[in-house]
Design an enzyme around this catalytic site. Structure first.
Site, PDB file in Angstrom:
ATOM      1  N   LYS A  18      -0.745  -4.480  -3.369  1.00 45.33           N
ATOM      2  CA  LYS A  18      -2.490  -3.380  -2.379  1.00 45.33           C
ATOM      3  C   LYS A  18      -2.381  -1.858  -3.538  1.00 45.33           C
ATOM      4  O   LYS A  18      -1.490  -1.306  -2.538  1.00 45.33           O
ATOM      5  CB  LYS A  18      -2.482  -3.306  -1.225  1.00 45.33           C
ATOM      6  CG  LYS A  18      -3.442  -3.285  -0.535  1.00 45.33           C
ATOM      7  CD  LYS A  18      -4.543  -3.078  -1.160  1.00 45.33           C
ATOM      8  CE  LYS A  18      -5.728  -2.378  -0.639  1.00 45.33           C
ATOM      9  NZ  LYS A  18      -6.120  -0.708  -1.739  1.00 45.33           N
ATOM     10  N   SER A  37       0.788  -1.002   0.731  1.00 43.32           N
ATOM     11  CA  SER A  37       0.289  -0.086   0.163  1.00 43.32           C
ATOM     12  C   SER A  37       0.555   1.312  -0.209  1.00 43.32           C
ATOM     13  O   SER A  37       1.220   1.815  -0.915  1.00 43.32           O
ATOM     14  CB  SER A  37      -0.899  -0.319   0.942  1.00 43.32           C
ATOM     15  OG  SER A  37      -2.123   0.448   0.630  1.00 43.32           O
TER      16      SER A  37
END
Length: 489
Positions: free
Chosen positions: A428, A403
């Site tokens: 992600k 992320s």
């Protein structure tokens, strides 16, 4: 209300990456768990949520002694008497407001008022949100036509209870095949809307003033928090922090200014209502702050080369500040090369990751692209300052680098500022928004995705490193030099 909470983490019940094998030379990190206002579907935006939300946010302090000497408000003692004499002072408003009571009630706008809605209405509201903003990043089978057909079938018969309406919404969202798009009960949404990254018990949002500018207002206020006890009210406008005017600053930037070690003081200047009084309030922080940054100086090549090793556990509101302190200290000790370890860093505050990446980039370099159906989700984030350091950099990654960490790694790699060492990252790169429904429940909807400066989709595939094992620094410099030549050609 639409919440875009700036927190990211890829972990879900279905994801359980293998235990990583750590690289030699540097020891493995420890394991751990973890904004302008726009009107979209008549809901208000207050930040950015990516990934499966983790409500476990560890508040970090600056690496204390240096920060404390530069900022009197980080002292364990109250501010000086000359300054304190101005605290809790009520300034007269320059505006002509004959009815103060009426002015104060203006802050209680539609975002804060409960609204009556039918069971069918609440289902249709959730349907409309998906119809207008959902980005299908998995099956690529979603179409407006099939979604319309599903709505017609659902509403063909009456929905007799609110609990049934919520079940219908859950099934409707599950049919999208997106693990991050999900329903929130009223209780779950209430807890999320009061999510506090300031450390004093408030949640900030940016509100348009109608003239192209934004004001910072208190959206959520935690009961019996330091801010609540000091006299901050929901809907207050934030004017200054520790004497610093915050006009033009984002909610994330101001939230960072509010954080600090437990028992230290922050002074908040607020305005009640459109025409209300202006107060300066002294608030004592009550959080146990822990820094996400650890660092040390390493000697390599028989002691002839000094390398600054920095471990970043997560991206919280103080990650950038602590990283700056660490890098400056390491430079003062003679570091000529740097290693930033992002292994097992599952993400955190996306904006903190973006601000961290900017520390290493040239002015004008692209940090990240965002893509989505809604124009608001289509942005190019660009660095706006000169880099803090220009020394060769290694970024260490593994299959739990995710992320916000992947945003940092890809930005530094694609702009030829660092080489990546280790394993392919988690992958992600989705953006979720949290929307409030009119009965106090909510839905989390995937609305966009992150794309690297080299136009690679992070989600699913992750980022492939340049090296599996730590290279020699001559190799690092050669790789970065070739990368820069290719970029200029």
């Amino acid at each position: 209300m639409r919440l875009l909470l700036p927190y990211s983490s890829p972990l879900s019940a279905t994801s359980s990456p293998a235990t990583p094998q750590f690289l030699p030379e540097f020891p493995p990190p420890s394991q751990f768990d973890y904004s302008g206002l726009t009107k979209i579907l008549k809901k208000s935006v207050i930040g950015t949520l990516t990934g499966a939300l983790s409500l476990t946010l560890v508040f970090s302090s600056p690496i204390s002694s240096v920060a404390a000497t530069n900022d009197p408000y980080l002292s364990l003692n109250p501010p000086s008497s000359s300054f304190e004499s101005s605290l809790n002072h009520f300034d007269s408003s320059p505006e002509d407001c004959p009815n103060e009571e009426e002015a104060d009630t203006e802050i209680q706008d539609d975002d804060f008022k409960p609204q009556l809605v039918t069971n069918e209405g609440i289902v249709e509201e959730a349907w409309e949100i998906v119809n207008g903003a959902f980005l299908d990043t998995h099956s690529y089978s979603w179409t407006p036509e099939t979604w319309q057909k599903q709505k017609d079938e659902i509403l063909a018969s009456p929905i007799k209870s609110r609990s049934k309406a919520h079940e219908v919404i859950k099934k409707m969202l599950a049919s999208l095949g997106d693990q991050y798009t999900r329903f929130l009960s009223p209780d779950e949404f209430s807890r999320m809307s009061k999510y506090d990254i300031t450390g004093i018990g408030i949640n900030l949002r940016e509100v348009s003033d109608g003239g192209g500018n934004a004001k910072l207002k208190v959206l959520g206020l935690v009961l019996d928090s330091p801010a609540d006890i000091a006299g901050v009210k929901q809907g207050d406008e934030i004017l200054a922090v520790n004497g610093m005017d915050v006009s033009g600053k984002s909610s994330f930037e101001v939230s960072s200014l509010l954080q600090g070690p437990s028992k230290t003081f922050v002074v908040l200047k607020v305005k009640h209502g459109k025409c209300g009084t202006v107060k300066s309030l002294k608030i004592q922080r009550q959080v146990n702050a822990l820094t996400p940054v650890s660092y040390r100086l390493e000697k390599v090549d028989n002691g002839t080369v000094s390398v600054g090793y920095i471990r970043l556990k997560e991206f919280n509101a103080l990650a950038r500040k602590d990283l700056v302190i660490a890098m400056k200290r390491l430079q003062d000790k003679g570091a000529s090369y740097f290693v930033m370890d992002l292994r097992d860093n599952l993400g955190g505050l996306v904006q903190a990751g973006i601000e961290t990446a900017k520390l290493f980039l040239d002015e004008g370099d692209t940090v990240i692209y965002t893509a989505g159906r809604d124009p608001e989700a289509q942005k190019t984030v660009v660095s706006d300052k000169k880099p803090l350091i220009t020394a060769p950099l290694i970024v260490m990654v593994n299959n739990r680098t995710a992320s916000a960490s992947e945003i940092v790694a890809s930005a530094l790699h694609d702009n030829c500022k660092a080489v990546l060492v280790g394993e392919r990252t988690y992958g992600k790169g989705l953006i979720q928004s949290v929307y409030e429904l009119r009965d106090g429940s909510g839905v989390v909807v995937t609305i966009g995705k992150y794309v690297t400066p080299n136009h690679m989709d992070i989600n699913g595939g992750g980022i492939e490193p340049d090296f599996r094992n730590l290279p020699a620094w001559d190799e690092v410099k050669e790789r970065l030099s070739k990368c820069n030549i290719l970029q200029r050609s």
